[in-house]
Design a protein around this motif. Sequence first.
Motif, PDB file in Angstrom:
ATOM      1  N   CYS B  28       0.841  -1.196   0.000  1.00  0.00           N
ATOM      2  CA  CYS B  28       0.000   0.000   0.000  1.00  0.00           C
ATOM      3  C   CYS B  28       0.877   1.248   0.000  1.00  0.00           C
ATOM      4  O   CYS B  28       1.815   1.363   0.790  1.00  0.00           O
ATOM      5  CB  CYS B  28      -0.913   0.001   1.220  1.00  0.00           C
ATOM      6  SG  CYS B  28      -1.836   1.544   1.410  1.00  0.00           S
ATOM      7  N   CYS B  31      -0.350   3.149   3.761  1.00  0.00           N
ATOM      8  CA  CYS B  31      -0.065   2.606   5.103  1.00  0.00           C
ATOM      9  C   CYS B  31       1.053   1.576   5.102  1.00  0.00           C
ATOM     10  O   CYS B  31       1.503   1.152   6.162  1.00  0.00           O
ATOM     11  CB  CYS B  31      -1.326   1.995   5.719  1.00  0.00           C
ATOM     12  SG  CYS B  31      -1.821   0.411   5.009  1.00  0.00           S
ATOM     13  N   CYS B  42      -5.455  -1.136  -1.390  1.00  0.00           N
ATOM     14  CA  CYS B  42      -5.329  -1.535   0.010  1.00  0.00           C
ATOM     15  C   CYS B  42      -6.724  -1.668   0.607  1.00  0.00           C
ATOM     16  O   CYS B  42      -7.631  -0.895   0.296  1.00  0.00           O
ATOM     17  CB  CYS B  42      -4.547  -0.474   0.774  1.00  0.00           C
ATOM     18  SG  CYS B  42      -4.321  -0.857   2.528  1.00  0.00           S
ATOM     19  N   ASN B  44      -7.210  -1.668   3.985  1.00  0.00           N
ATOM     20  CA  ASN B  44      -7.247  -1.003   5.287  1.00  0.00           C
ATOM     21  C   ASN B  44      -8.206   0.182   5.172  1.00  0.00           C
ATOM     22  O   ASN B  44      -7.970   1.089   4.368  1.00  0.00           O
ATOM     23  CB  ASN B  44      -5.833  -0.521   5.643  1.00  0.00           C
ATOM     24  CG  ASN B  44      -5.781   0.151   6.991  1.00  0.00           C
ATOM     25  OD1 ASN B  44      -6.813   0.456   7.596  1.00  0.00           O
ATOM     26  ND2 ASN B  44      -4.573   0.403   7.465  1.00  0.00           N
ATOM     27  N   CYS B  47      -7.129   3.722   4.764  1.00  0.00           N
ATOM     28  CA  CYS B  47      -6.458   4.172   3.540  1.00  0.00           C
ATOM     29  C   CYS B  47      -7.441   4.620   2.457  1.00  0.00           C
ATOM     30  O   CYS B  47      -7.008   5.108   1.402  1.00  0.00           O
ATOM     31  CB  CYS B  47      -5.549   3.073   2.998  1.00  0.00           C
ATOM     32  SG  CYS B  47      -4.165   2.752   4.097  1.00  0.00           S
TER      33      CYS B  47
HETATM   34 ZN   LIG Z   1      -3.123   0.991   3.196  1.00  0.00          ZN
END
Ligand SMILES: [Zn+2]
Lengths: 396, 145
Positions: B28, B31, B42, B44, B47
């Motif tokens: 990513c 992150c 990504c 997450n 993000c």
């Molecule tokens: Zn990320």
Amino acid sequence: MRPVYVLGVGAHPWGKFPETPQVQLAAHALGAALRDAGLGWRDLGGLVAASSRFEGGLGWGLHANELLQSVAELGIPTLNVGGGCAAGGIAVHSTALMIASGQCEIAAAVGAERMPKGFIPRPPGTKDDPTDSDYLRWVAMGATNPVYWALEARRRMHEFGTTEETYAAASVLMHRNAVGNPLARYRAECTVAEVLASPVVASPLRLLELCAVSDGAAAVILGTESAARRLGVPLVRVAGYATATGSFGDPATRIPTISTNPVAGAPHTSEVATAARRAMAMAGLGPEDVDLVELADNSVWQVLAWPEMLGFCEPGQADWMLTHGEFDLDGEMPVNPSGGFLSFGEATTAQGLLQVCELAWQLRGQATGRQVPGAKVGMSAILGLGANGASIVLQA
Amino acid sequence: MPTPTSIPVVDGLFDVQDGAPALVGAKCTACGTHYFPRRARCSNPACNGAEAAPVRLGPRGVLYSWSVQAYRPPPLFGMDPWAPYAIGLVDLPEGVRVMAMLTGAPPEAFQIGSPMQLRLEPLRVDADGREVLTWKFAPVAEHVA
Ligand SMILES: [Zn+2]
């Protein structure tokens, strides 16, 4: 949102029924649930079908409209929901929303499945797509579904010292519970020695420690409090109902993925843990209030790991609970009085509905041969392919 | 004698640079989370769908868990000759846990916590005589008894 009650439940026995069409299995289960409620097909105000990729008209799994066309063309609203093995739990959730929202007075959820034989394969006709992990896990390493549970089971042995004998004892308990359940496919008692003598499929897990695949169907009819009182059915409330998906950082390696990105402290099988927590919060109850749980025991690993994940005991404590009889019907936290997946075999979309049927029978005191004494609160927890979770809490 | 040619079981999952194999994943750009195999974004939530760029992973890791498959998987898995084999989860230093076939020891001889090394090994030989390679992990040599 108004309260939701269970009006009726019903199921077709589990087994192999190659001669019985899927829609006929569904009609059998829903017909039984309607009779249980004292209702007819014409009384249904809505219908939710739990659908999967294995079978179903038009290629989109069991379809509520197809069932209505075959039995009663009512013109009612329908939903068809997916989520792998969690589809049945998701269907109960959707049905509860139809009642709670005021859309329907009476509505039903149904799941019916006839499974392919052997290791669950890719959907027929799927293209070889290098960005599809369900292609990669087969072509690059041949990872069958049981190996995913085996990897968890081996890790648990490393972390908590779980023994092969304790895993075998979990299978013994599931099969013992099923002796009293005429709907179960495997109803013979077994011993730890017999489980340990069954062939290793994916070490450390053996044939009798993994759920088979079966055909089966189950249905749940929900309605308003006034409908329940009018029908005179036992008052069992759907106190909590929730679905969830996985959270970032969850360490579970999910079927059919070939990697994970664990983040320290992130919950394992978060889709199920989250759904259960939400259902519990909605019911205003805690784990200490639950009298029995029906959980998705795809393998014996879940019988130990999930009661911990759901908060019924501390991490690592389930082995002691199991071997001291606390997961038995008369124990502190009865697990799968129905006999669970290990005694039924998995009939994907029907499984989450059967769990809720069993909770209702238990809370009504109708679970002859496997009754948990004085059960007032029951919880289901189910995981579906990918990262789908659902949990239903019933309260008498 | 010419070197026998080989092909990857699937393109783009691993490569060899200066004789050293690595898995090809993604990182990513926001992150730093690593993924295998490659992916576009990504996951997450912090993000907000940030892009993930290709990156080489490994080749060392630690065995998180393992199992031995005793029954032959469906035909899409073209291991030939077939015999029961080990599959494991290996924690790579980049933070990604990767599933792979295990090699370099008898099937039931693996140990959680062992240092592991990436290897590219043949699954079978195809109709044109080429080795079809997949990625596997083996115990690091000095840890083999
Ligand atoms: Zn990320």
